[in-house]
Scaffold this motif. Structure first.
Motif, PDB file in Angstrom:
ATOM      1  N   ALA A   1       0.830  -1.212   0.000  1.00 60.18           N
ATOM      2  CA  ALA A   1       0.000   0.000   0.000  1.00 60.18           C
ATOM      3  C   ALA A   1       0.862   1.259   0.000  1.00 60.18           C
ATOM      4  CB  ALA A   1      -0.909  -0.004   1.227  1.00 60.18           C
ATOM      5  N   ASP A   2       0.282   2.332  -0.510  1.00 59.17           N
ATOM      6  CA  ASP A   2       0.922   3.645  -0.438  1.00 59.17           C
ATOM      7  C   ASP A   2       0.767   4.192   0.979  1.00 59.17           C
ATOM      8  OD1 ASP A   2       1.572   3.642  -3.180  1.00 59.17           O
ATOM      9  OD2 ASP A   2      -0.424   4.403  -3.700  1.00 59.17           O
ATOM     10  N   VAL A   3       1.824   4.815   1.499  1.00 59.32           N
ATOM     11  CA  VAL A   3       1.837   5.300   2.875  1.00 59.32           C
ATOM     12  C   VAL A   3       1.845   6.829   2.881  1.00 59.32           C
ATOM     13  CG1 VAL A   3       2.998   5.181   5.110  1.00 59.32           C
ATOM     14  CG2 VAL A   3       3.185   3.260   3.507  1.00 59.32           C
ATOM     15  N   PHE A   4       1.002   7.403   3.752  1.00 60.59           N
ATOM     16  CA  PHE A   4       0.922   8.859   3.870  1.00 60.59           C
ATOM     17  C   PHE A   4       1.037   9.255   5.341  1.00 60.59           C
ATOM     18  CE2 PHE A   4      -1.199   7.642   0.002  1.00 60.59           C
ATOM     19  CZ  PHE A   4      -0.786   8.591  -0.918  1.00 60.59           C
ATOM     20  N   THR A   5       1.715  10.358   5.587  1.00 61.71           N
ATOM     21  CA  THR A   5       1.928  10.840   6.952  1.00 61.71           C
ATOM     22  C   THR A   5       1.718  12.345   6.992  1.00 61.71           C
ATOM     23  OG1 THR A   5       3.503  10.837   8.810  1.00 61.71           O
ATOM     24  CG2 THR A   5       4.409  11.257   6.636  1.00 61.71           C
ATOM     25  N   PRO A   6       1.311  12.897   8.134  1.00 62.26           N
ATOM     26  CA  PRO A   6       1.207  14.356   8.225  1.00 62.26           C
ATOM     27  C   PRO A   6       2.534  15.024   7.881  1.00 62.26           C
ATOM     28  CG  PRO A   6       0.196  13.314  10.142  1.00 62.26           C
ATOM     29  CD  PRO A   6       0.886  12.229   9.390  1.00 62.26           C
ATOM     30  N   ALA A   7       2.464  16.106   7.124  1.00 64.66           N
ATOM     31  CA  ALA A   7       3.683  16.767   6.658  1.00 64.66           C
ATOM     32  C   ALA A   7       4.568  17.227   7.817  1.00 64.66           C
ATOM     33  CB  ALA A   7       3.311  17.954   5.772  1.00 64.66           C
ATOM     34  N   ARG A   8       3.952  17.551   8.954  1.00 65.88           N
ATOM     35  CA  ARG A   8       4.732  18.029  10.102  1.00 65.88           C
ATOM     36  C   ARG A   8       5.422  16.891  10.852  1.00 65.88           C
ATOM     37  NH1 ARG A   8       0.959  22.479  13.279  1.00 65.88           N
ATOM     38  NH2 ARG A   8       0.275  23.702  11.479  1.00 65.88           N
ATOM     39  N   GLU A   9       5.114  15.652  10.491  1.00 67.92           N
ATOM     40  CA  GLU A   9       5.718  14.503  11.166  1.00 67.92           C
ATOM     41  C   GLU A   9       6.206  13.490  10.128  1.00 67.92           C
ATOM     42  OE1 GLU A   9       3.806  13.043  14.768  1.00 67.92           O
ATOM     43  OE2 GLU A   9       2.399  14.728  14.689  1.00 67.92           O
ATOM     44  N   PRO A  10       7.331  13.795   9.487  1.00 69.22           N
ATOM     45  CA  PRO A  10       7.826  12.910   8.429  1.00 69.22           C
ATOM     46  C   PRO A  10       8.161  11.517   8.935  1.00 69.22           C
ATOM     47  CG  PRO A  10       9.442  14.625   8.972  1.00 69.22           C
ATOM     48  CD  PRO A  10       8.190  14.967   9.703  1.00 69.22           C
ATOM     49  N   VAL A  11       7.904  10.541   8.080  1.00 64.34           N
ATOM     50  CA  VAL A  11       8.201   9.139   8.353  1.00 64.34           C
ATOM     51  C   VAL A  11       8.894   8.586   7.114  1.00 64.34           C
ATOM     52  CG1 VAL A  11       7.204   6.848   8.728  1.00 64.34           C
ATOM     53  CG2 VAL A  11       6.256   8.826   9.932  1.00 64.34           C
ATOM     54  N   PRO A  12      10.038   7.908   7.260  1.00 64.59           N
ATOM     55  CA  PRO A  12      10.733   7.382   6.087  1.00 64.59           C
ATOM     56  C   PRO A  12       9.819   6.526   5.216  1.00 64.59           C
ATOM     57  CG  PRO A  12      12.110   7.153   8.040  1.00 64.59           C
ATOM     58  CD  PRO A  12      10.766   7.612   8.518  1.00 64.59           C
ATOM     59  N   GLY A  13       9.817   6.815   3.924  1.00 67.96           N
ATOM     60  CA  GLY A  13       9.034   6.031   2.969  1.00 67.96           C
ATOM     61  C   GLY A  13       7.583   6.433   2.860  1.00 67.96           C
ATOM     62  N   ALA A  14       7.171   7.455   3.620  1.00 65.79           N
ATOM     63  CA  ALA A  14       5.774   7.905   3.583  1.00 65.79           C
ATOM     64  C   ALA A  14       5.695   9.263   2.899  1.00 65.79           C
ATOM     65  CB  ALA A  14       5.209   7.995   4.992  1.00 65.79           C
ATOM     66  N   GLU A  15       4.637   9.462   2.130  1.00 67.96           N
ATOM     67  CA  GLU A  15       4.431  10.732   1.441  1.00 67.96           C
ATOM     68  C   GLU A  15       3.780  11.727   2.399  1.00 67.96           C
ATOM     69  OE1 GLU A  15       1.802  12.559  -2.256  1.00 67.96           O
ATOM     70  OE2 GLU A  15       2.454  10.450  -2.340  1.00 67.96           O
ATOM     71  N   PRO A  16       4.358  12.925   2.539  1.00 63.29           N
ATOM     72  CA  PRO A  16       3.768  13.910   3.452  1.00 63.29           C
ATOM     73  C   PRO A  16       2.492  14.526   2.875  1.00 63.29           C
ATOM     74  CG  PRO A  16       5.683  14.840   2.357  1.00 63.29           C
ATOM     75  CD  PRO A  16       5.612  13.401   1.935  1.00 63.29           C
ATOM     76  N   ILE A  17       1.505  14.741   3.739  1.00 66.99           N
ATOM     77  CA  ILE A  17       0.255  15.347   3.301  1.00 66.99           C
ATOM     78  C   ILE A  17      -0.115  16.500   4.229  1.00 66.99           C
ATOM     79  CG2 ILE A  17      -0.719  13.326   2.142  1.00 66.99           C
ATOM     80  CD1 ILE A  17      -2.350  12.791   4.697  1.00 66.99           C
ATOM     81  N   GLU A  18      -0.835  17.466   3.670  1.00 71.61           N
ATOM     82  CA  GLU A  18      -1.314  18.617   4.421  1.00 71.61           C
ATOM     83  C   GLU A  18      -2.811  18.473   4.693  1.00 71.61           C
ATOM     84  OE1 GLU A  18       0.590  20.968   5.534  1.00 71.61           O
ATOM     85  OE2 GLU A  18       2.408  20.917   4.290  1.00 71.61           O
ATOM     86  N   GLU A  19      -3.309  19.284   5.603  1.00 72.93           N
ATOM     87  CA  GLU A  19      -4.747  19.343   5.853  1.00 72.93           C
ATOM     88  C   GLU A  19      -5.480  19.677   4.558  1.00 72.93           C
ATOM     89  OE1 GLU A  19      -7.593  21.236   9.237  1.00 72.93           O
ATOM     90  OE2 GLU A  19      -6.084  22.589   8.396  1.00 72.93           O
ATOM     91  N   GLY A  20      -6.619  19.028   4.350  1.00 71.91           N
ATOM     92  CA  GLY A  20      -7.397  19.270   3.141  1.00 71.91           C
ATOM     93  C   GLY A  20      -7.181  18.223   2.063  1.00 71.91           C
ATOM     94  N   LYS A  21      -6.167  17.371   2.240  1.00 71.89           N
ATOM     95  CA  LYS A  21      -5.959  16.270   1.297  1.00 71.89           C
ATOM     96  C   LYS A  21      -7.175  15.349   1.330  1.00 71.89           C
ATOM     97  CE  LYS A  21      -3.632  13.124  -1.180  1.00 71.89           C
ATOM     98  NZ  LYS A  21      -3.269  13.332  -2.596  1.00 71.89           N
TER      99      LYS A  21
END
Length: 272
Positions: free
Chosen positions: A156-176
């Motif tokens: 699966a594709d992994v997403f994380t809040p932009a303010r809390e980066p996680v290796p291998g996860a795409e950062p996302i902002e509010e409103g995504k």
């Protein structure tokens, strides 16, 4: 049944730390001794002192008293097609993760991983689900501990809040916004406990669902480690404005509903 994450002593401690009020200052304002404050935080139930302290800390007297007397816990959430909760042990602490899926297309999203994702994976296989997304509420270790295994097993594709980066996860902002079959998943920034805590609001199942991480618990909330004021405001404005029947899926403790929290959560009950 999963116990409440916090008791009355925990709630008083979180509010006191969040407001930065010393024992002596709190005691003076509440008309009790500093020693009594310390006893309350240690779990010594003195109802008169508890009710005196509550308004000084911005807590609802009735709701805090209910929890202190163990008179309330949220009603059990009836089984909902498209939602499953998984509770695992992380160094002696129970932590929740969730699967949400579209019953029609069987496509699914995992929310956090907990300490061990094997039960989640078994459930996905049993329900014949295609896990396409892994959505992280925040990056605290107990919530992402098994991310490598879950990602490897699902692809699966992994997403994380932009303010809390996680290796291998795409950062996302509010409103995504995500689409998952017939489901819609919207993101709301509910930071305060952590720098980028994200709530995911899922619609198009029988009831709305909010996966809130550690922003809000049944009868309590995450400690305002980053900003107590913003944690309170975000919970109030971005979670508790959802319809009363919305299911709240917290990172710790039992599931609850918006309606229950508006009536029984000491941090918020006085505001409704």
């Amino acid at each position: 049944m999963i116990p409440l994450e916090d008791n009355a002593a925990d709630i008083i401690g979180k509010a006191q730390r969040g407001l930065g009020i010393s024992d002596s200052e709190l005691g003076d304002k509440a008309g009790v001794s500093a020693q009594t404050i310390r006893k309350l935080r240690d779990g010594d139930f003195d109802e008169s002192a508890l009710l005196s302290v509550a308004p000084v800390l911005g807590l609802d007297r009735r709701a805090l008293g209910e929890i202190a007397r163990t008179e309330w816990r949220p009603k059990k959430i009836e089984s909902l097609d498209g939602l499953a909760q998984f509770t695992t042990d992380y160094n002696g602490m129970a932590v929740n993760a969730y699967l949400v899926w579209d019953p029609a297309t069987r496509v699914a999203a995992a929310f956090d991983t907990g300490a061990d994702s094997r039960e989640m994976l078994r459930s996905a296989k049993h329900h014949k689900l295609d896990v396409q997304l892994i959505l992280l509420t925040h990056a605290h270790p107990d919530h992402v501990a098994d991310l490598p295994a879950l990602r490897e097993e699902t692809g699966a594709d992994v997403f994380t809040p932009a303010r809390e980066p996680v290796p291998g996860a795409e950062p996302i902002e509010e409103g995504k916004r995500f689409r998952l079959g017939n489901l819609q998943i919207d993101t709301r920034l509910t930071w305060g406990h952590s720098p980028g805590g994200m709530t995911y609001v899922v619609t198009a199942l029988a009831r709305p669902i909010a996966i809130v991480g550690d922003s809000l618990f049944a009868g309590s909330m995450g400690g305002g480690n980053v900003s107590y004021r913003d944690a309170l405001q975000n919970n109030l404005e971005k979670i508790l404005t959802l319809p009363d029947e919305s299911i709240i899926c917290p990172g710790h403790g039992p599931m609850t509903t918006v309606g229950e929290e508006k009536r029984h959560n000491p941090f918020f009950a006085a505001k409704f």
